[in-house]
Design a protein around this motif. Sequence first.
Motif, PDB file in Angstrom:
ATOM      1  N   ASN A   1     -86.786  27.251  56.606  1.00 37.92           N
ATOM      2  CA  ASN A   1     -87.447  26.060  57.148  1.00 37.92           C
ATOM      3  C   ASN A   1     -88.387  26.449  58.276  1.00 37.92           C
ATOM      4  OD1 ASN A   1     -88.161  23.454  57.986  1.00 37.92           O
ATOM      5  ND2 ASN A   1     -86.387  23.303  59.331  1.00 37.92           N
ATOM      6  N   GLU A   2     -87.845  27.080  59.332  1.00 34.97           N
ATOM      7  CA  GLU A   2     -88.743  27.528  60.397  1.00 34.97           C
ATOM      8  C   GLU A   2     -88.099  28.609  61.236  1.00 34.97           C
ATOM      9  OE1 GLU A   2     -89.870  24.583  63.271  1.00 34.97           O
ATOM     10  OE2 GLU A   2     -87.816  23.938  63.599  1.00 34.97           O
TER      11      GLU A   2
ATOM     12  N   GLU B   1     -84.112  29.071  60.775  1.00 36.16           N
ATOM     13  CA  GLU B   1     -83.462  27.898  60.171  1.00 36.16           C
ATOM     14  C   GLU B   1     -83.678  27.935  58.671  1.00 36.16           C
ATOM     15  OE1 GLU B   1     -84.982  24.301  61.930  1.00 36.16           O
ATOM     16  OE2 GLU B   1     -84.820  25.092  63.959  1.00 36.16           O
TER      17      GLU B   1
END
Length: 387
Positions: free
Chosen positions: A266-267, A254
């Motif tokens: 993000n992750e 992400e």
Amino acid sequence: MTRIWPGETVGILGGGQLARMLALEARRMGYRIAILDPDPEGPAMQIADVRVPGAFDDPQAARSLAEKSDVITLDTEHVPAALLELIEAIKPVRPSADVLRIVQDRLEQRRFLEAQGVPQVRYAPVSDVEDLHAAAKVAGFPCVLKARRSGYDGKGQVRVGHPDELVGAWRSLGEAPAVMESFVDFEREISVLLARDLEGNLRFHPIAENVHRRHILHLTRVPARVPAQLASQAEELGARIASALGHIGMMAIELFVTGNDGLLVNEVAPRVHNSGHYSFGACVTSQFEQHVRAVCGLPLGDPSLLRPAVMVNLLGDIWRDSGPAWSTVLRHPTARLHLYGKRRVSPGRKMGHVLVLGEDADSASALAESIAAALERGTPPGGSTWT
Ligand SMILES: Nc1ncnc2c1ncn2[C@@H]1O[C@H](COP(=O)(O)OP(=O)(O)OP(=O)(O)O)[C@@H](O)[C@H]1O
Ligand SMILES: [Mg+2]
């Protein structure tokens, strides 16, 4: 190199909707499916060949799953890495315990990304009140405090706008070990969806453009509105992460797209992902088949997009006394209904999704949004008729 052929059994730790869709695709290909999950009636249990009811931290249940399977994979990264290690001695586990150990802890994940030189938000660890104030200085305001473990759909995270809110935010997470991140005023959210096979080959599904509501994925649109150069940068980051981890299977990365076409990770999710659901109906090979291919040691399939697509999630909020009027979806020939068979309904719970295929992503998006809005209103357009 162990290859697992159709007719053999794929074991999955976790029996939610991701496992259910993995199982549907694997079964189509002739595989048998074994599921370990605490809920004996969960989405994937309903269609499993072999059911192993049990907790994710129960070594006995994990051993039993391993004995009944030819390869083990997972539909959640929140399975204790030590448990995976235990069953790696019995059967191939893909992705491995080493991958999970890094990814399931937000702080370990951030440190790993930093070591790989991957651009990400400013962050700092928090394990006591002293850290909390120091971390806020690193992140600045507004910032987001996230528990290191077990978060999903925005659970276990809280936005902090002002220094006075810090202690309250920390208490609301039960003072659990956490990571403080700066809040990103992004232009768009996208995800890279890739598969890595046993030989290290990579295939990329088209990048997904994602819209979240209340920290929960609302809608995915493909093709994403990103310039080609940004798309290849994002894929290059994904390739670096998956290869450095030695990951096997699907992986979702992400990302935030910031002003001036900057990218921040993000992750990372070491599995099939909600933002890849569009591929189940809109691509030659879905993310679910691709994951099965990767973990079974088969060559990867063609991830090309067949038609522009928009996926919209159906949350428990639209269930009132009875279920939604499905004519709202089914009257549209280009809208495809996916329901996960969840018996317990609650607000924010992902119950299913609708995939709309279109001539272009704008028209698919308009139809998907109008279906979602009609389901939220609770009145099917045209009443109970199909017109
Ligand atoms: N640092 C941040 N700045 C701005 N928005 C953020 C930030 N962190 C999270 N968000 C928003 O909240 C959403 C969910 O956050 P995140 O992906 O970290 O959490 P999660 O609970 O693990 O979600 P998932 O269900 O994807 O596992 C993000 O997609 C984004 O919209
Ligand atoms: Mg997320």
